[in-house]
Design a protein around this motif. Structure first.
Motif, mmCIF file in Angstrom:
data_model
loop_
_atom_site.group_PDB
_atom_site.id
_atom_site.type_symbol
_atom_site.label_atom_id
_atom_site.label_comp_id
_atom_site.label_asym_id
_atom_site.label_seq_id
_atom_site.Cartn_x
_atom_site.Cartn_y
_atom_site.Cartn_z
ATOM 1 N N HIS A 157 40.879 49.357 45.057
ATOM 2 C CA HIS A 157 41.321 48.967 46.606
ATOM 3 C C HIS A 157 42.161 47.948 46.932
ATOM 4 O O HIS A 157 42.998 48.216 47.931
ATOM 5 C CB HIS A 157 39.565 48.556 46.882
ATOM 6 C CG HIS A 157 38.766 49.507 47.664
ATOM 7 N ND1 HIS A 157 38.961 50.516 48.692
ATOM 8 C CD2 HIS A 157 37.653 50.146 46.945
ATOM 9 C CE1 HIS A 157 38.174 51.268 48.647
ATOM 10 N NE2 HIS A 157 37.193 51.095 47.736
ATOM 11 N N LEU A 158 42.143 47.015 46.159
ATOM 12 C CA LEU A 158 43.430 46.009 46.410
ATOM 13 C C LEU A 158 44.722 46.542 45.965
ATOM 14 O O LEU A 158 45.685 46.189 46.825
ATOM 15 C CB LEU A 158 43.002 44.805 45.477
ATOM 16 C CG LEU A 158 41.703 43.936 45.686
ATOM 17 C CD1 LEU A 158 41.584 42.811 44.905
ATOM 18 C CD2 LEU A 158 41.744 43.436 47.101
ATOM 19 N N ARG A 159 44.930 47.295 45.196
ATOM 20 C CA ARG A 159 46.261 48.063 44.880
ATOM 21 C C ARG A 159 46.394 48.935 45.915
ATOM 22 O O ARG A 159 47.756 49.046 46.502
ATOM 23 C CB ARG A 159 45.999 48.704 43.506
ATOM 24 C CG ARG A 159 45.972 47.709 42.360
ATOM 25 C CD ARG A 159 46.028 48.483 40.999
ATOM 26 N NE ARG A 159 45.685 47.572 39.870
ATOM 27 C CZ ARG A 159 44.664 47.661 39.027
ATOM 28 N NH1 ARG A 159 43.641 48.532 39.530
ATOM 29 N NH2 ARG A 159 44.594 46.916 38.173
ATOM 30 N N ALA A 160 45.372 49.784 46.363
ATOM 31 C CA ALA A 160 45.831 50.773 47.458
ATOM 32 C C ALA A 160 46.345 50.048 48.921
ATOM 33 O O ALA A 160 46.962 50.672 49.305
ATOM 34 C CB ALA A 160 44.489 51.587 47.512
ATOM 35 N N ALA A 161 45.730 48.738 48.996
ATOM 36 C CA ALA A 161 45.955 48.154 50.103
ATOM 37 C C ALA A 161 47.107 47.342 49.977
ATOM 38 O O ALA A 161 47.720 46.540 50.944
ATOM 39 C CB ALA A 161 44.846 47.228 50.557
ATOM 40 N N GLY A 162 47.876 47.308 48.912
ATOM 41 C CA GLY A 162 49.268 46.593 48.707
ATOM 42 C C GLY A 162 48.867 45.214 48.183
ATOM 43 O O GLY A 162 49.946 44.378 48.190
#
Length: 468
Positions: free
Chosen positions: A458-463
């Motif tokens: 989730h943190l990666r997908a949100a940048g």
């Protein structure tokens, strides 16, 4: 859902969240179904519950033709659990019993065949032979309804030892002969059978439960695609991912579609469905194994409801979960390959493919090679961390297959000279499908357990984090 009254309420409400988590059977009809079956809800005293389709079949119940309970996603529990039962279920899904028998399964687990039989039967209501039989029956139905292959070839391609065993099993599971089952195929399946096979490949629907955020998964696959082994084409929202596969009996080229219209954010994400796929096999006996490896790559057996409920309760993650419900934690189609790629990176992996990979007998566009096996790499480039890792993979010191002991694999990876903790964590997340891996660095909140791998995605997908 261990309480039978709670399970019955799920059946009454046709709750698709529990499809694959358990099955129910109706004693008055002799039929078993998935919880979301649209048929009239049976009376409570006529209902029995089973942990697996195999257990329902073993008790004499036949699969519902309306809801097709054999086609549901696998229980998410088997991917999460690291105990003997979870490991056994992952290996059975990969076809170990079909290829090596119960003795082979037991040897891989480090137990006797009797111990494995007792544990699986005690917890799931079915032993390894019955569980593998249910899987063969499902593979047979797919081939009967989506290909024009002769029944005899389908029998052996599905893993049956004889045509008689195949016929008897199909009748017992589906209350129909193979010919009747083929005639009952959906119209789309009948149309596909007009195309010559196996050259046209086998069309499949890879089912998943709950919302599925295909966009971030395809973004990751596009970011890390290795030339010669993988490619991805099309525009975002309607991409096709293709890759080569090394399988027990031969090779394959698999293609999986992102599905046009599947949202890349949370708005309107469909609450269950499938990814369209097509698999071109050199040996049809590899169908079940190929499907399971694709399912692990795309994390299709996850329980997004359980993941989102836990992570959505966290203040930091709540808006991310709301934006991308059903975000997955992709796995690996080939765990050993993933380990090497996690270490060397995309460009170096492409060099290894061109120099040491086995060229396909029939290349397909940009797909020309299989990723080199660990033993080949260990012999060709024995020095440094790459040599140490591939040697450990080749000689079994590090085991990353579907039934691997995750704790043992963690310790074995830590013993590989030069392998840093962050790379080891990436291997555990992807190759082992571990849902709760935390890389080195600031401690992650305990409230994210047992889904820390998903939280990081989730943190990666949100940048907020970069992909390595």
């Amino acid at each position: 859902m261990t309480d039978e009254d709670s399970r019955y309420e799920a059946v009454r409400s046709r709750d698709a969240r529990f499809d694959g988590a358990f099955f129910f059977a109706v004693e008055t009809t002799g039929i078993y179904c998935r919880p979301s079956c649209p048929a009239v809800t049976p009376k409570r005293h006529n209902v029995r519950f089973f942990a697996t389709a195999a257990a329902a079949q073993g008790s004499g119940f036949r699969a519902c033709r309306r809801c097709r309970p054999d086609a549901v996603p696998g229980s998410a529990e088997w991917n999460v659990r690291a105990d003997v039962v979870g490991r056994a279920m992952r290996m059975i899904a990969d076809g170990v019993v079909d290829r090596e028998g119960v003795a082979g399964l037991a040897a891989r687990l480090g137990y006797s065949g009797r111990q494995v039989q007792r544990q699986l039967t005690g917890e799931l209501g079915a032993g390894p032979v019955a569980l593998a039989r249910a899987q063969r029956a499902h593979a047979a139905r797919v081939l009967l309804q989506t290909t024009g292959l002769p029944v005899t070839r389908i029998a052996f391609a599905s893993g049956f030892a004889s045509v008689r065993q195949f016929n008897d099993t199909v009748r017992a599971v589906y209350a129909a002969t193979p010919s009747e089952l083929r005639a009952a195929a959906p119209r789309a399946g009948r149309a596909s059978r007009r195309t010559p096979t196996p050259a046209a490949g086998i069309p499949l629907r890879l089912a998943h439960r709950g919302p599925y955020q295909a966009g971030p998964v395809f973004d990751l696959l596009e970011h890390e695609a290795v030339e010669g082994v993988e490619d991805i084409t099309g525009r975002p929202g309607a991409r096709t991912y293709r890759r080569t596969l090394r399988l027990p009996h031969g090779t394959a080229i698999a293609a999986v579609g992102e599905r046009p219209g599947t949202p890349r954010t949370g708005t309107g994400a469909h609450p269950g469905g499938w990814l369209d796929a097509r698999v071109h096999l050199t040996d049809l006996r590899d169908l079940t194994t190929a499907v399971q490896r694709l399912r692990r790559l795309f994390d299709l057996d996850a329980d997004p409801y359980a993941v989102d409920e836990r992570l959505g309760a966290d203040a930091r993650l709540a808006p991310l979960v709301a934006a991308r419900p059903g975000l997955r934690s992709p796995g690996a189609a080939d765990p050993d390959e993933l380990a090497v790629r996690a270490l060397v990176g995309r460009d170096e992996a492409a060099r290894l493919v061109q120099r040491y990979g086995k060229r396909l007998d029939a290349p397909c566009g940009s797909l020309t090679h299989l990723f080199p096996e660990p033993g080949v790499l260990a012999g060709a480039e024995p020095d440094g961390t790459l040599g140490a890792l591939t040697a450990a993979l080749a000689d079994g010191a590090v085991r990353l297959g579907p039934g691997a002991d995750r704790d043992a694999a963690r310790d074995a990876l830590a013993a590989v000279p030069g392998l840093d903790a962050r790379t080891a964590a990436a291997i555990r997340t992807r190759a082992l499908g571990d849902p709760d891996v935390a890389p080195p660095g600031p401690a992650l909140p305990d409230s994210w357990r047992p889904w820390r791998s998903y939280a990081l995605n989730h943190l990666r997908a949100a940048g907020e984090l970069e992909y390595r």
